[in-house]
Motif scaffolding. Structure first.
Motif, short mmCIF file in Angstrom:
data_model
loop_
_atom_site.label_atom_id
_atom_site.label_comp_id
_atom_site.label_asym_id
_atom_site.label_seq_id
_atom_site.Cartn_x
_atom_site.Cartn_y
_atom_site.Cartn_z
N LYS A 192 -3.56 8.88 6.64
CA LYS A 192 -4.42 9.84 5.94
C LYS A 192 -5.13 9.17 4.76
CE LYS A 192 -0.82 11.65 2.84
NZ LYS A 192 -0.01 12.84 2.47
N GLY A 193 -4.58 8.05 4.25
CA GLY A 193 -5.26 7.31 3.20
C GLY A 193 -6.55 6.71 3.70
N ILE A 253 -2.76 -0.86 -0.83
CA ILE A 253 -3.66 0.12 -1.45
C ILE A 253 -3.73 1.40 -0.63
CG2 ILE A 253 -6.05 0.58 -2.09
CD1 ILE A 253 -6.37 -2.24 -2.93
N PHE A 254 -3.70 1.27 0.70
CA PHE A 254 -3.87 2.44 1.55
C PHE A 254 -2.68 3.39 1.50
CE2 PHE A 254 -6.68 -0.43 4.40
CZ PHE A 254 -7.75 -0.24 3.54
N TYR A 255 -1.58 2.95 0.92
CA TYR A 255 -0.41 3.82 0.76
C TYR A 255 -0.62 4.83 -0.36
CZ TYR A 255 2.83 1.29 3.84
OH TYR A 255 3.46 0.74 4.92
N ARG A 256 -1.55 4.53 -1.27
CA ARG A 256 -1.71 5.35 -2.47
C ARG A 256 -3.04 6.08 -2.46
NH1 ARG A 256 1.25 3.19 -7.71
NH2 ARG A 256 2.98 2.05 -6.76
N GLN A 257 -2.99 7.35 -2.82
CA GLN A 257 -4.20 8.15 -2.91
C GLN A 257 -5.18 7.52 -3.90
OE1 GLN A 257 -4.09 12.64 -3.34
NE2 GLN A 257 -4.78 12.09 -5.39
N PHE A 258 -4.67 7.08 -5.04
CA PHE A 258 -5.53 6.48 -6.07
C PHE A 258 -6.24 5.24 -5.54
CE2 PHE A 258 -6.03 3.46 -9.63
CZ PHE A 258 -6.89 4.21 -10.44
N GLY A 259 -5.50 4.40 -4.81
CA GLY A 259 -6.10 3.20 -4.24
C GLY A 259 -7.17 3.52 -3.22
#
Length: 397
Positions: free
Chosen positions: A83-84, A371-377
């Motif tokens: 979903k990221g 990075i793709f693990y985090r919404q912010f990233g």
């Protein structure tokens, strides 16, 4: 008139989303929903025109991973990660309608500066209370920063590049943007953000070697000077030297790194699990649940220090490298698609030094974080890679 008002509302909603991004996890999503509604009200199908670009390659990667998860029945768990990718692609679609790139870049820079200023306030308050700056390998550092150290250092690098670009472009405000860029650089050094420091010096080296118009031996001389300056900063600054595990001899440095750098354990575990019989080199593991369990099993069996073991097990560390992560979950196919994505991206922006530098910054950060693990990233990736850097201009004439 109605169309103009919707356009203004759309632009301001995007600006507010970016301003909130560095201070809240939930509010940017609220603005994203508002943007999506406004987008559907004034829908334009031309935005979804398919062409051969870096974004298309990333979309192919997402489709491959999604189909693979469906095949193995792991989509409910794997979608937490995928979903990221979907989010950053959707952000790029929404921001496509923003035509005023200069204002958008200014808003991004203002947001980054606000994030840094709040962090500096927290640092100053702590220093006046304790008289120390705990920016070596301590647990206190993340409490003094608005974001975790790797991410706020990375954000400062992106802000530094935008400030440099604006210092070059706007002669009337050049001194303000120049001071801004120096302040962001000083902040990166202050917090001893390793990957950010390496990124800045590497980008400077790329500039002198490939973009600086001078004789070849002067290019090499500038690059060597940068290397010497980097070594001086690493050795002379106590916090930075500890962050790079600089000790009296090589064996002590390696022991220090082994004790305090989680990635040494993590990447060794990642390598071990690729030797597992259930790992397919072409398509990877069946899904993220297996990868997660393998990491936990490796931490349990390979870490002797009990407190360190419990720390790894409680944190449930992922691969901390996006390339390794994609290789584990998608095998050579996913890894090659991601590499081709970056090759295509570099080709699209090669004539623009700032754009190239932004891509390099993300590439380096992918080497130490997922990075793709985090919404912010994903927000950062969608904003910078798919909106703020210009694509390769095609001359139809």
């Amino acid at each position: 008139m109605k169309s103009i008002n919707i356009k203004k509302l759309y632009n301001y909603s995007a600006y507010i989303m970016i301003l909130l991004l560095f201070f809240s996890k939930g509010l940017p999503n609220v603005m994203l929903i508002i943007l999506s509604v406004l987008f559907l009200i004034n829908f334009d199908s031309k935005i979804f025109k398919i062409n051969y670009s870096a974004k298309t390659i990333l979309l192919v990667l997402l489709l491959y991973l999604t189909i693979k998860s469906l095949f193995y029945g792991n989509l409910p768990f794997d979608f937490k990660i995928y979903k990221g990718l979907l989010l950053l692609l959707w952000i790029s679609v929404l921001l496509y309608k923003i035509e005023d790139i200069k204002t958008l870049k200014l808003v991004v820079l203002m947001s980054i500066n606000a994030c840094i200023l709040v962090s500096l306030f927290l640092i100053a308050r702590f220093y006046f209370q304790t008289g120390i700056l705990p920016f070596s390998n301590t647990a206190e550092v993340n409490n003094l920063l608005l974001l975790e150290r790797p991410y706020i250092g990375f954000v400062a690098v992106l802000g530094f590049l935008i400030a440099i670009e604006k210092a070059i472009s706007f002669s009337n405000w050049r001194w303000i943007y120049s001071i801004n860029s120096l302040a962001l650089l000083a902040f990166i050094i202050l917090i001893s953000a390793r990957i950010s420091i390496i990124t800045i010096f590497f980008i400077a080296g790329i500039y002198f070697l490939f973009y600086f118009k001078t004789k070849w031996y002067k290019k090499i001389l500038c690059a060597l000077s940068l290397l010497i300056l980097f070594l001086i900063i690493v050795v002379s600054n106590k916090n930075i030297s500890e962050r790079f595990f600089i000790k009296s001899d090589f064996e002590k440095s390696m022991q220090e790194a082994s004790d305090y750098e989680p990635r040494i354990v993590i990447w060794h575990c990642a390598y071990d699990m690729t030797q597992n019989n259930e790992f397919n080199r072409i398509t990877g593991f069946e899904g993220y649940q297996i990868i997660k369990n393998n990491f936990l099993s490796c931490y349990e069996s390979s870490i002797e220090n009990e407190s360190k073991k419990q720390y790894f097990l409680s944190e449930k560390f992922n691969s901390h490298n996006q390339f390794i992560d994609l290789y584990l979950v998608g095998g050579i196919l996913a890894l090659l698609l991601f590499i081709v994505f970056f090759v295509k991206l570099f080709y699209e922006v090669k004539n623009d030094f700032i754009a190239t530098s932004i891509v390099i910054s993300f590439l380096f950060f992918f080497l130490v974080e997922n990075i793709f693990y985090r919404q912010f990233g994903c927000y950062l990736f969608g904003i910078f890679i798919f909106k703020l850097i210009p694509p390769k201009r095609i001359n139809n004439e």
